[in-house]
Write a protein that holds these residues in place. Structure first.
Motif, PDB file in Angstrom:
ATOM      1  N   VAL A   1       0.870  -1.184   0.000  1.00 50.02           N
ATOM      2  CA  VAL A   1       0.000   0.000   0.000  1.00 50.02           C
ATOM      3  C   VAL A   1       0.906   1.232   0.000  1.00 50.02           C
ATOM      4  O   VAL A   1       1.655   1.454   0.946  1.00 50.02           O
ATOM      5  N   SER A   2       0.838   1.982  -1.098  1.00 48.23           N
ATOM      6  CA  SER A   2       1.690   3.165  -1.241  1.00 48.23           C
ATOM      7  C   SER A   2       1.174   4.341  -0.421  1.00 48.23           C
ATOM      8  O   SER A   2       0.006   4.371  -0.050  1.00 48.23           O
ATOM      9  N   HIS A   3       2.062   5.290  -0.203  1.00 43.13           N
ATOM     10  CA  HIS A   3       1.642   6.591   0.335  1.00 43.13           C
ATOM     11  C   HIS A   3       1.399   7.510  -0.862  1.00 43.13           C
ATOM     12  O   HIS A   3       2.135   7.437  -1.849  1.00 43.13           O
ATOM     13  N   THR A   4       0.399   8.345  -0.792  1.00 42.59           N
ATOM     14  CA  THR A   4       0.178   9.327  -1.860  1.00 42.59           C
ATOM     15  C   THR A   4      -0.384  10.616  -1.294  1.00 42.59           C
ATOM     16  O   THR A   4      -1.040  10.601  -0.246  1.00 42.59           O
ATOM     17  N   THR A   5      -0.126  11.719  -2.029  1.00 36.69           N
ATOM     18  CA  THR A   5      -0.717  13.003  -1.640  1.00 36.69           C
ATOM     19  C   THR A   5      -1.966  13.294  -2.472  1.00 36.69           C
ATOM     20  O   THR A   5      -2.563  14.344  -2.322  1.00 36.69           O
TER      21      THR A   5
ATOM     22  N   ALA B   1      -5.908  13.024  -3.633  1.00 36.65           N
ATOM     23  CA  ALA B   1      -7.137  12.870  -2.838  1.00 36.65           C
ATOM     24  C   ALA B   1      -7.727  11.483  -3.064  1.00 36.65           C
ATOM     25  O   ALA B   1      -7.609  10.941  -4.169  1.00 36.65           O
ATOM     26  N   PRO B   2      -8.368  10.896  -2.049  1.00 42.52           N
ATOM     27  CA  PRO B   2      -9.004   9.580  -2.250  1.00 42.52           C
ATOM     28  C   PRO B   2     -10.141   9.664  -3.260  1.00 42.52           C
ATOM     29  O   PRO B   2     -10.848  10.665  -3.307  1.00 42.52           O
ATOM     30  N   ARG B   3     -10.277   8.606  -4.095  1.00 47.04           N
ATOM     31  CA  ARG B   3     -11.441   8.517  -5.001  1.00 47.04           C
ATOM     32  C   ARG B   3     -12.608   7.966  -4.211  1.00 47.04           C
ATOM     33  O   ARG B   3     -12.406   7.328  -3.169  1.00 47.04           O
ATOM     34  N   PRO B   4     -13.834   8.156  -4.714  1.00 52.27           N
ATOM     35  CA  PRO B   4     -14.972   7.561  -4.012  1.00 52.27           C
ATOM     36  C   PRO B   4     -14.736   6.063  -3.833  1.00 52.27           C
ATOM     37  O   PRO B   4     -14.301   5.393  -4.780  1.00 52.27           O
ATOM     38  N   GLY B   5     -14.927   5.563  -2.647  1.00 52.70           N
ATOM     39  CA  GLY B   5     -14.752   4.128  -2.403  1.00 52.70           C
ATOM     40  C   GLY B   5     -13.345   3.737  -1.986  1.00 52.70           C
ATOM     41  O   GLY B   5     -13.099   2.591  -1.617  1.00 52.70           O
ATOM     42  N   GLU B   6     -12.397   4.667  -2.074  1.00 49.59           N
ATOM     43  CA  GLU B   6     -11.032   4.332  -1.645  1.00 49.59           C
ATOM     44  C   GLU B   6     -10.884   4.612  -0.152  1.00 49.59           C
ATOM     45  O   GLU B   6     -11.300   5.664   0.326  1.00 49.59           O
ATOM     46  N   ASN B   7     -10.290   3.651   0.565  1.00 53.81           N
ATOM     47  CA  ASN B   7     -10.125   3.808   2.004  1.00 53.81           C
ATOM     48  C   ASN B   7      -8.663   3.993   2.369  1.00 53.81           C
ATOM     49  O   ASN B   7      -7.789   3.336   1.788  1.00 53.81           O
ATOM     50  N   ASP B   8      -8.453   4.867   3.377  1.00 51.39           N
ATOM     51  CA  ASP B   8      -7.094   5.107   3.855  1.00 51.39           C
ATOM     52  C   ASP B   8      -6.529   3.821   4.450  1.00 51.39           C
ATOM     53  O   ASP B   8      -7.220   3.142   5.222  1.00 51.39           O
ATOM     54  N   GLY B   9      -5.321   3.466   4.066  1.00 53.95           N
ATOM     55  CA  GLY B   9      -4.679   2.268   4.618  1.00 53.95           C
ATOM     56  C   GLY B   9      -4.990   1.025   3.797  1.00 53.95           C
ATOM     57  O   GLY B   9      -4.337  -0.001   3.939  1.00 53.95           O
ATOM     58  N   GLU B  10      -6.006   1.099   2.931  1.00 50.66           N
ATOM     59  CA  GLU B  10      -6.352  -0.070   2.118  1.00 50.66           C
ATOM     60  C   GLU B  10      -5.858   0.142   0.678  1.00 50.66           C
ATOM     61  O   GLU B  10      -5.089  -0.657   0.150  1.00 50.66           O
ATOM     62  N   HIS B  11      -6.322   1.217   0.043  1.00 51.83           N
ATOM     63  CA  HIS B  11      -5.873   1.495  -1.322  1.00 51.83           C
ATOM     64  C   HIS B  11      -4.566   2.277  -1.309  1.00 51.83           C
ATOM     65  O   HIS B  11      -3.670   2.029  -2.109  1.00 51.83           O
ATOM     66  N   TYR B  12      -4.494   3.248  -0.454  1.00 54.17           N
ATOM     67  CA  TYR B  12      -3.303   4.065  -0.258  1.00 54.17           C
ATOM     68  C   TYR B  12      -3.288   4.525   1.189  1.00 54.17           C
ATOM     69  O   TYR B  12      -4.326   4.526   1.853  1.00 54.17           O
ATOM     70  N   HIS B  13      -2.108   4.979   1.643  1.00 54.81           N
ATOM     71  CA  HIS B  13      -2.042   5.784   2.861  1.00 54.81           C
ATOM     72  C   HIS B  13      -2.113   7.219   2.347  1.00 54.81           C
ATOM     73  O   HIS B  13      -1.166   7.684   1.689  1.00 54.81           O
ATOM     74  N   PHE B  14      -3.249   7.868   2.556  1.00 53.20           N
ATOM     75  CA  PHE B  14      -3.422   9.231   2.047  1.00 53.20           C
ATOM     76  C   PHE B  14      -2.825  10.215   3.047  1.00 53.20           C
ATOM     77  O   PHE B  14      -3.240  10.234   4.210  1.00 53.20           O
ATOM     78  N   VAL B  15      -1.842  10.992   2.587  1.00 52.24           N
ATOM     79  CA  VAL B  15      -1.171  11.935   3.494  1.00 52.24           C
ATOM     80  C   VAL B  15      -1.086  13.326   2.861  1.00 52.24           C
ATOM     81  O   VAL B  15      -1.237  13.484   1.640  1.00 52.24           O
ATOM     82  N   GLU B  16      -0.816  14.320   3.697  1.00 47.20           N
ATOM     83  CA  GLU B  16      -0.610  15.688   3.216  1.00 47.20           C
ATOM     84  C   GLU B  16       0.814  15.794   2.670  1.00 47.20           C
ATOM     85  O   GLU B  16       1.696  15.025   3.061  1.00 47.20           O
TER      86      GLU B  16
END
Ligand code: GDP
Ligand code: ADP
Ligand code: 5GP
Length: 207
Positions: free
Chosen positions: A37-41, A43-58
Motif C-alpha cells: 500500500v503506497s503513500h500518496t498526496t 485525494a481519495p477517489r470515491p470508495g477508496e479507504n485510507d490504509g487499504e488502497h493508499y495511505h493518504f497523506v498531506e
C-alpha cells in the motif's frame, strides 16, 4: 535474506493493473502474496479507504517521510507524490511472502537499482481507444483528469522495454492466467528452488 519475490507492475493508468493484481490475489492460493500500500498526496477517489488502497497523506507529511528515509522509492506522478515505504515490503519478503508493487516507471527504475532480484511486468492495453474506454468506465476520475492520464499514457508506455515481462490486457481472464504463469515460473527459478528446497537437494546429493 529475502525468500519472497518482489514483483513490480507498471502500466498506463486504466490498463488494468489494479484489477489484475486483485484478481490474482483472490484466485491464487499457491503463493502467499500482498500488494504494497503506497503513500500518496492525491485525494481519495470515491470508495477508496485510507490504509487499504493508499495511505493518504498531506504534502508536508510526505516530505517528512522523505527526510526520514522511509521510502524505497518515490516519484511525482500526475502532480502528486507517490511512494513505497520500506517497512511493509521488507517484513513480507523476509517472511517468504511475495510483494506486488503497483508503481510507475520512475519508481520501477529506483527499485531495480536497490533490489536487483525484483521481477518487473508491464501491462499494455490492447489499443488507445480501449484504454480511454476503461478510464471512463471506471468512472472515478473527472474529464480533466482522464485527459491528463491519456496524455501521460504514451510516455508511460514508452518504457515497456525496461521490463522483464509484458502482458497485453485484452481478455481479462487470459491476462490473469498469464500473470499467474509468470509468478509460478519465478517460484521455480534455480536460486529460489535452492533456498526453498535445501534439504531435498542435500539429501539427493549426499553420498
Ligand atoms: P491508476 O493509474 O489508475 O492506478 O492510478 P493511481 O493514482 O493509483 O496511480 C498513479 C500512478 O502512480 C501510477 O502510475 C502508479 O503506478 C503510480 N504509483 C502508485 N503508487 C506508487 C508508488 O508507491 N511509487 C511510485 N513510484 N509510483 C506509484
Ligand atoms: P489501473 O489500475 O491500471 O489504472 P484498473 O484496474 O482500475 O486500471 O482498470 C481500469 C478499468 O478497466 C476498470 O473499470 C476495470 O474493470 C477495467 N478493465 C481492466 N481490465 C480489463 C479488460 N481486460 N477488459 C475490459 N475491462 C477491463
Ligand atoms: P492512481 O492515482 O490512478 O491511483 O495512480 C496513478 C499512477 O501512480 C499509477 O500508474 C500507479 O501505478 C502509480 N503509483 C501508485 N503508487 C505508486 C508508488 O508508490 N510509487 C510510484 N512510483 N508510483 C505509484
Amino acid at each position: 535474506m529475502y525468500t519472497g519475490t518482489l514483483f513490480i507492475i507498471s502500466a498506463p493508468s486504466g490498463a488494468g493493473k489494479s484489477s489484475l493484481i486483485k484478481a490474482y490475489l483472490t484466485q491464487s492460493n499457491l503463493h502467499p502474496a500482498i500488494v504494497s500500500v503506497s503513500h500518496t498526496t492525491r485525494a481519495p477517489r470515491p470508495g477508496e479507504n485510507d490504509g487499504e488502497h493508499y495511505h493518504f497523506v498531506e504534502k508536508h507529511q510526505f516530505e517528512d517521510l522523505i527526510k526520514q528515509n522511509a521510502f524505497v522509492e518515490y516519484a511525482t506522478v500526475f502532480g502528486n507524490y507517490y511512494g513505497t515505504s520500506k517497512t511493509t515490503i521488507n517484513e513480507s519478503l523476509t517472511q517468504g511472502i511475495n510483494v506486488f508493487l503497483d508503481i510507475d516507471w520512475q519508481g520501477a527504475r529506483q527499485v531495480r537499482e536497490i533490489m536487483p532480484d525484483a521481477k518487473s511486468i508491464f501491462i499494455l492495453p490492447p489499443s488507445i481507444t480501449e484504454l480511454e474506454k476503461r478510464l471512463f468506465k471506471r468512472g472515478q476520475d473527472s474529464h480533466d483528469v482522464i485527459e491528463k492520464r491519456m496524455q501521460k499514457a504514451r510516455s508511460e508506455m514508452s518504457h515497456y522495454n525496461e521490463y522483464d515481462y509484458i502482458i497485453i490486457n485484452d481478455d481479462f481472464n487470459t491476462s490473469v492466467q498469464q500473470l499467474s504463469a509468470i509468478i509460478i515460473a519465478e517460484s521455480l527459478n534455480t536460486k529460489k528452488q535452492i533456498s526453498d528446497n535445501k534439504n531435498i537437494i542435500n539429501q539427493l546429493l549426499a553420498l
